[in-house]
Design an enzyme around this catalytic site. Structure first.
Site, PDB file in Angstrom:
ATOM      1  N   HIS A  96       0.830  -1.203   0.000  1.00  0.00           N
ATOM      2  CA  HIS A  96       0.000   0.000   0.000  1.00  0.00           C
ATOM      3  C   HIS A  96       0.866   1.257   0.000  1.00  0.00           C
ATOM      4  O   HIS A  96       0.931   1.986   0.990  1.00  0.00           O
ATOM      5  CB  HIS A  96      -0.944  -0.011   1.201  1.00  0.00           C
ATOM      6  CG  HIS A  96      -2.124  -0.895   1.007  1.00  0.00           C
ATOM      7  ND1 HIS A  96      -2.804  -1.469   2.052  1.00  0.00           N
ATOM      8  CD2 HIS A  96      -2.751  -1.325  -0.113  1.00  0.00           C
ATOM      9  CE1 HIS A  96      -3.795  -2.207   1.587  1.00  0.00           C
ATOM     10  NE2 HIS A  96      -3.775  -2.135   0.275  1.00  0.00           N
ATOM     11  N   CYS A 157       3.870 -12.201   2.460  1.00  0.00           N
ATOM     12  CA  CYS A 157       4.681 -12.079   3.668  1.00  0.00           C
ATOM     13  C   CYS A 157       4.554 -13.355   4.508  1.00  0.00           C
ATOM     14  O   CYS A 157       3.442 -13.858   4.718  1.00  0.00           O
ATOM     15  CB  CYS A 157       4.215 -10.874   4.490  1.00  0.00           C
ATOM     16  SG  CYS A 157       5.053 -10.724   6.084  1.00  0.00           S
ATOM     17  N   GLU A 187      -5.661  -8.610   2.710  1.00  0.00           N
ATOM     18  CA  GLU A 187      -5.129  -9.661   3.572  1.00  0.00           C
ATOM     19  C   GLU A 187      -6.240 -10.446   4.253  1.00  0.00           C
ATOM     20  O   GLU A 187      -6.188 -11.680   4.330  1.00  0.00           O
ATOM     21  CB  GLU A 187      -4.195  -9.068   4.628  1.00  0.00           C
ATOM     22  CG  GLU A 187      -3.570 -10.133   5.507  1.00  0.00           C
ATOM     23  CD  GLU A 187      -2.761  -9.557   6.653  1.00  0.00           C
ATOM     24  OE1 GLU A 187      -2.721 -10.196   7.724  1.00  0.00           O
ATOM     25  OE2 GLU A 187      -2.163  -8.476   6.487  1.00  0.00           O
ATOM     26  N   CYS A 288       2.161  -9.566  13.873  1.00  0.00           N
ATOM     27  CA  CYS A 288       3.396  -9.383  13.116  1.00  0.00           C
ATOM     28  C   CYS A 288       4.424  -8.619  13.947  1.00  0.00           C
ATOM     29  O   CYS A 288       4.117  -7.585  14.540  1.00  0.00           O
ATOM     30  CB  CYS A 288       3.078  -8.638  11.828  1.00  0.00           C
ATOM     31  SG  CYS A 288       4.494  -7.945  10.979  1.00  0.00           S
ATOM     32  N   SER A 317      -3.484   2.062   3.690  1.00  0.00           N
ATOM     33  CA  SER A 317      -2.586   1.230   4.489  1.00  0.00           C
ATOM     34  C   SER A 317      -3.110   1.111   5.912  1.00  0.00           C
ATOM     35  O   SER A 317      -3.163   2.091   6.654  1.00  0.00           O
ATOM     36  CB  SER A 317      -1.179   1.845   4.506  1.00  0.00           C
ATOM     37  OG  SER A 317      -0.374   1.235   5.492  1.00  0.00           O
ATOM     38  N   SER A 318      -3.478  -0.098   6.292  1.00  0.00           N
ATOM     39  CA  SER A 318      -4.040  -0.321   7.622  1.00  0.00           C
ATOM     40  C   SER A 318      -3.026  -0.018   8.716  1.00  0.00           C
ATOM     41  O   SER A 318      -3.340   0.649   9.707  1.00  0.00           O
ATOM     42  CB  SER A 318      -4.522  -1.773   7.741  1.00  0.00           C
ATOM     43  OG  SER A 318      -5.001  -2.046   9.035  1.00  0.00           O
ATOM     44  N   ASN A 319      -1.786  -0.483   8.551  1.00  0.00           N
ATOM     45  CA  ASN A 319      -0.810  -0.274   9.628  1.00  0.00           C
ATOM     46  C   ASN A 319      -0.486   1.203   9.804  1.00  0.00           C
ATOM     47  O   ASN A 319      -0.256   1.668  10.918  1.00  0.00           O
ATOM     48  CB  ASN A 319       0.456  -1.111   9.389  1.00  0.00           C
ATOM     49  CG  ASN A 319       1.366  -0.544   8.319  1.00  0.00           C
ATOM     50  OD1 ASN A 319       2.224   0.281   8.591  1.00  0.00           O
ATOM     51  ND2 ASN A 319       1.191  -0.989   7.087  1.00  0.00           N
ATOM     52  N   SER A 379       4.966   0.140   4.532  1.00  0.00           N
ATOM     53  CA  SER A 379       5.054   0.134   3.073  1.00  0.00           C
ATOM     54  C   SER A 379       5.661   1.418   2.515  1.00  0.00           C
ATOM     55  O   SER A 379       5.602   1.645   1.307  1.00  0.00           O
ATOM     56  CB  SER A 379       3.657  -0.075   2.470  1.00  0.00           C
ATOM     57  OG  SER A 379       3.111  -1.312   2.863  1.00  0.00           O
TER      58      SER A 379
END
Length: 406
Positions: A96, A157, A187, A288, A317-319, A379
């Site tokens: 992302h 990943c 994901e 993770c 981007s979720s993170n 990312s």
């Protein structure tokens, strides 16, 4: 479908590759030029701090490209080197980040078109090369590509693959997989395709609704309406919530995933008692490491006195979004941007507040001395972070000159 058997079969295929092509040295220069930054490395070596004029930049001690992202991007570059003339597709964004995906387009990598939310694989032919992104792909997509005779390059990943193994274990032991994630995230779509019976919960609030239902405090019709589109076909809350295993989208907020796991454990303990708990709840460990490190570093950074927080990463981007949540929860003025070009012209920034559309903030930088915290999602290349810092320093200098003239 026996997803484990399919994966074993696919992994032994001559048309499947998940380890790259041994061309790391050939692509190293291109990767360094496109994504690395001498400035960012020097800031790291200087205790994650840069002082220039009236601005002090404080970098989080863990940010940017994670190992899984670096691996996926490197394999994608190797794929083009290994197949210089073949047609190469990718089933989704490799990661992302808009700049990284733009580089793939420049390398003549084709993205599977999407029509009304549905991917169109009709243009993919036998012999084509297809890259699976870092988020993975659904087992149905893998099966389609394998049957079509494509060369599959899998950059999924390993942490994501670990989650797939967890939900397959749930399925084997007749447990429902409760997946903490965003139901339409690539994901989570991939993970749910490897599960048997599943339910996706977005946050602790939704998890509490599920637990209330388990304890007999819910309405079946309202439950099914609330979770429409977030369950496996034929999901029955009266039948399928007695045995639960918890998994997660690897980029979700670590603390919330842990809270959700504890909530389900307490609920099933209350419902079935300590003697039978292990027959109704499976513990989990699918968080993770890179996500955890970046969130921990962000919590440390926001403990410092900051005038402003800049979070850099793709808007999908979720993170990255969860890093922004941490800043907002501490009441620190913060902006989430995806590229340096979002800053300016003038003392303005185009940013995305949590849960809202893009908006323009003007004035952006206040007068006087500034301590600016900066982090970026897993990312986001260092080169992009460097571009943001350059823009911030230019803007701060212009503001100082204007103040002196006034």
């Amino acid at each position: 479908m026996d997803t484990r058997a399919f994966k074993r079969s696919l992994h032994h295929s001559e048309r499947y590759n998940r380890r790259g092509f041994g061309r790391a040295e050939e692509v190293a220069g291109s990767l360094e030029q496109a994504y690395q930054s001498e400035l960012i490395q020097s800031i790291r070596e200087n205790g994650y701090e840069l002082r220039e004029g009236r601005v002090t930049i404080r970098l989080a001690e863990a940010f940017g490209f994670c190992w899984g992202v670096e691996r996926a991007v490197a394999i994608a570059y190797e794929t083009r080197r290994h197949y210089p003339t073949e047609r190469i597709w990718i089933t989704n964004e490799i990661i992302h980040n808009p700049s990284v995906n733009a580089h793939l387009v420049e390398m003549n990598v084709l993205f599977i078109p999407v029509e009304e939310g549905v991917k169109d694989f009709s243009g993919v032919e036998s012999g084509d090369v297809v890259i699976l992104p870092a988020f993975g792909a659904t087992v149905q997509e893998m099966q389609l590509l394998n049957e079509r005779g494509c060369h599959i390059v899998d950059t999924t990943c390993p942490w994501v693959s670990k989650v797939w193994n967890s939900v397959e274990r749930h399925k084997k032991n007749s447990f429902t997989s409760v997946i903490h994630g965003k139901v339409k995230h690539e994901e989570t779509l991939a993970t749910s395709s490897f599960a048997g019976t599943y339910l996706v919960v977005l946050d602790l609030e939704e998890a509490q609704l599920v637990c209330d239902y388990i304890l007999g405090n819910g309405n079946r019709e309202a439950f099914l309406k609330r979770f429409a589109g977030a369950t496996s076909p034929g999901f029955d809350p009266d039948r399928d919530l007695s045995r639960i295993g918890v998994a997660n989208q690897t980029t979700m907020l670590k603390s919330e995933t842990e809270d959700i796991g504890r909530l389900f454990e307490r609920t099933l303990l209350r419902r079935y008692g300590p003697t039978d708990l292990n027959d109704h709840f499976l513990a989990f460990n699918t968080i993770c490491d890179a996500t955890q490190e970046r969130q921990d570093a962000m919590f440390s950074l926001v403990d410092e006195p900051l005038d402003l927080m800049v979070v850099i990463g793709g808007y999908n981007s979720s993170n990255t979004t969860h890093l922004q949540e941490i800043a907002v929860s501490r009441g620190i003025p913060s902006v989430h941007i995806d590229a340096p070009e979002r800053i300016g012209p003038g003392n303005a920034v185009e940013h995305k507040p949590l849960g809202q559309d893009l908006e323009r903030l003007e004035p952006f930088l206040p007068e006087g001395d500034l301590r600016i915290g900066i982090t970026s999602g897993a990312s986001t290349p260092d080169r992009v972070v460097e571009g943001v810092i350059d823009r911030l320093l230019q803007l701060a200098e212009a503001g100082q000159i204007a103040a002196e003239i006034a």
